[in-house]
Scaffold this active site. Structure first.
Site, PDB file in Angstrom:
ATOM      1  N   ASP A  18       0.839  -1.202   0.000  1.00  0.00           N
ATOM      2  CA  ASP A  18       0.000   0.000   0.000  1.00  0.00           C
ATOM      3  C   ASP A  18       0.874   1.252   0.000  1.00  0.00           C
ATOM      4  O   ASP A  18       1.689   1.450   0.896  1.00  0.00           O
ATOM      5  CB  ASP A  18      -0.887  -0.006   1.250  1.00  0.00           C
ATOM      6  N   TYR A  45       2.865   9.685  -0.175  1.00  0.00           N
ATOM      7  CA  TYR A  45       3.958   9.068   0.597  1.00  0.00           C
ATOM      8  C   TYR A  45       5.321   9.278  -0.069  1.00  0.00           C
ATOM      9  O   TYR A  45       6.351   8.964   0.516  1.00  0.00           O
ATOM     10  CB  TYR A  45       3.723   7.554   0.793  1.00  0.00           C
ATOM     11  N   LYS A 103      -2.971   5.946  -4.280  1.00  0.00           N
ATOM     12  CA  LYS A 103      -4.099   6.863  -4.009  1.00  0.00           C
ATOM     13  C   LYS A 103      -3.866   8.218  -4.666  1.00  0.00           C
ATOM     14  O   LYS A 103      -2.723   8.671  -4.748  1.00  0.00           O
ATOM     15  CB  LYS A 103      -4.250   7.080  -2.488  1.00  0.00           C
ATOM     16  N   HIS A 161      -7.841   9.535  -1.861  1.00  0.00           N
ATOM     17  CA  HIS A 161      -7.186   9.531  -0.551  1.00  0.00           C
ATOM     18  C   HIS A 161      -8.055  10.140   0.560  1.00  0.00           C
ATOM     19  O   HIS A 161      -8.107   9.618   1.670  1.00  0.00           O
ATOM     20  CB  HIS A 161      -5.843  10.270  -0.646  1.00  0.00           C
TER      21      HIS A 161
END
Ligand code: A2P
Length: 282
Positions: free
Chosen positions: A49, A54, A79, A112
């Site tokens: 994930d 990120y 996302k 998200h």
């Protein structure tokens, strides 16, 4: 309930998704990430994930290029970030994610956060990419019941997954029940509550009975609650430890003890507070 680490859940569109995956949240250092992914693959993790937010999609892409896995041996979730939302911008962001991950298709693509201004346009872009076969399943993250209700008024494809904050201090039971009713899979982000809850004596006591750690007890609690999980760790020992939860079963009483740790306390802000900010924490 998942009986083994390799079990899948069948999503509402027929796609199989591993119940137990690896969360790459905030693992930015390239070497740390590579080591963590190597350990995770070796330990048998198959779902990974990430998110544009990120900032590690490119490193994950590089890792999978060199890992020697066949494409159907791993499942990737990413996302669309808040500032990329909207019909055209989402498609562009998706293209960038595909490129960075060096993939032809994303297994699961999520919105998200629910963002008021671009709510339907973003979802329409996901539906288009899904129809084109570029995504195997589309879903959302941080959507509460009222967001899902609103989405359903215009959606042609319902979300397959809602990835939401879930841990003993914030078990999100009501939303879980609603998701179950809608046939949307509940996937927990921060299933370990980012750490502090693991100091609870009740969890340690339960763990001692099975020779397990508090973290293993919490992850097992999720699985018995029919919740999919993506624990994050950069520590090889803990990455393996987090996978080793399929050889014991919590009793009904122990499940209740863990449920009772509920404080209604999030590690992040509530979705309706956060979506107006530009830089949420997750
Ligand atoms: P680390 O990466 O050093 O292992 P969550 O998945 O709920 O967001 O939690 C992630 C946090 O929990 C990270 O700080 C991670 O630290 C820590 N963590 C992950 N697995 C374990 C474990 N088995 N025992 C203790 N802490 C853990």
């Amino acid at each position: 309930m998942a009986k083994s680490f390799s079990d899948d859940i069948v999503l509402n569109n027929g796609v199989s998704m591993p119940v137990h995956g690896f969360g790459a949240y905030k693992i930015i250092d390239e070497n740390e990430l590579r080591n963590s992914l190597e350990t995770a693959v070796d330990a048998g993790y198959r779902l990974f994930d990430t998110a544009t937010f990120y900032r590690n999609e490119a490193s994950i892409g590089q890792f999978f290029q060199s890992a020697g896995l066949k494409r159907d041996e791993f499942f990737v979730t990413t996302k669309v970030w808040n500032t990329d939302q909207g019909y055209d911008k989402t498609q562009k962001a998706f293209e960038n994610s595909l490129k960075k991950l060096q993939l032809d298709q994303i297994d699961l693509y999520l919105v998200h956060w629910p963002k008021q201004e671009t709510f339907f346009e973003t979802w329409k872009a996901l539906e288009k990419l899904y129809d084109e076969g570029l995504i195997r399943a589309i879903g959302v993250s941080n959507f509460e019941a009222h967001h899902l209700d609103r989405l359903s008024t215009k959606a042609n494809v319902l979300p397959a997954v809602d990835q939401i904050e879930t841990h003993p201090y914030f078990p999100n039971h009501l939303l879980h029940d609603y998701l179950e009713k809608l046939h949307i899979a509940h996937q927990a982000w921060s299933p370990l509550g980012r750490g502090p809850v693991l100091e609870e004596n009740e969890l340690k006591k339960i763990g001692q009975r099975y020779n397990k750690t508090a973290a293993q007890v919490v992850l097992r609690w999720h699985i018995q609650n029919q919740v999919a999980i993506i624990p994050k760790s950069e520590n090889p020992k803990r990455i393996r430890e987090n996978a080793d939860i399929y050889d014991f079963e919590l009793t009904r009483e122990e499940m209740i003890v863990i449920n009772n740790l509920n404080r209604g306390e999030r590690v992040s802000n509530a979705p309706d507070v956060i979506y107006v900010r530009t830089e949420p924490e997750n």
